[in-house]
Design a protein around this motif. Sequence first.
Motif, mmCIF file in Angstrom:
data_model
loop_
_atom_site.group_PDB
_atom_site.id
_atom_site.type_symbol
_atom_site.label_atom_id
_atom_site.label_comp_id
_atom_site.label_asym_id
_atom_site.label_seq_id
_atom_site.Cartn_x
_atom_site.Cartn_y
_atom_site.Cartn_z
ATOM 1 N N ASN A 289 -24.977 5.026 4.864
ATOM 2 C CA ASN A 289 -25.736 4.620 3.770
ATOM 3 C C ASN A 289 -25.098 4.283 2.390
ATOM 4 O OD1 ASN A 289 -27.840 4.674 5.746
ATOM 5 N ND2 ASN A 289 -28.361 6.800 5.182
ATOM 6 N N ASN B 201 -23.112 0.204 4.957
ATOM 7 C CA ASN B 201 -23.741 0.885 5.923
ATOM 8 C C ASN B 201 -24.992 1.025 5.782
ATOM 9 O OD1 ASN B 201 -24.396 2.476 8.172
ATOM 10 N ND2 ASN B 201 -23.107 3.894 7.841
ATOM 11 N N ASN B 202 -25.983 0.364 6.837
ATOM 12 C CA ASN B 202 -27.585 0.407 6.690
ATOM 13 C C ASN B 202 -27.940 1.009 7.715
ATOM 14 O OD1 ASN B 202 -27.722 -1.032 4.193
ATOM 15 N ND2 ASN B 202 -27.445 -2.766 5.131
ATOM 16 N N ASN B 203 -27.864 2.384 7.912
ATOM 17 C CA ASN B 203 -28.506 3.072 9.142
ATOM 18 C C ASN B 203 -27.893 2.527 10.518
ATOM 19 O OD1 ASN B 203 -29.841 4.926 7.226
ATOM 20 N ND2 ASN B 203 -31.415 3.621 7.296
#
Length: 160
Positions: free
Chosen positions: A10, A39-41
């Motif tokens: 994240n 980074n989005n999960n």
Amino acid sequence: MRLEIKNFPNQILEFDFYIDSMEDIDLKDRVHVIGTAVNNNGKVEISGKYSTKVKTQCVRCLKEIEIELSNDFMGTFLDESEYVQYSKSLNAECEINQNEIYDEIKDGVIDLEGLIREYIILDMPPYPQCEPVCEDDSEIEKHSDNGIDPRWQQLLQIKN
């Protein structure tokens, strides 16, 4: 360069590195890569810019030439579980939007060199030539023919 996803959950990661050699590409100069990874999960979006010089052969005179390549790149990667769901959701025949193309994060690692290599190959001209013209046209002249094949000469006489 390999990005390990567990090192930046994240977050935004900026990178700036050089690639000295690539498989199947004859580099004249190192590849300079600058970019960011977000980074989005489990969904990692990578974007940036690369620049390099590549050695190749002129298709006309067969001399070695140097081509300067520089372009933007981007890629979206999904972790293993999301990638499996994505691949199952694809039909045999379906239209895919540019924003819907994903690659898999394997063992928590993204291979940036592979992504950059694909962009370099796609950006190379299909028929590289000396610019503006070839200096030595002897190879071209050797294979050119200004006359008519003598086997066809009889047909031209019939026509007239």
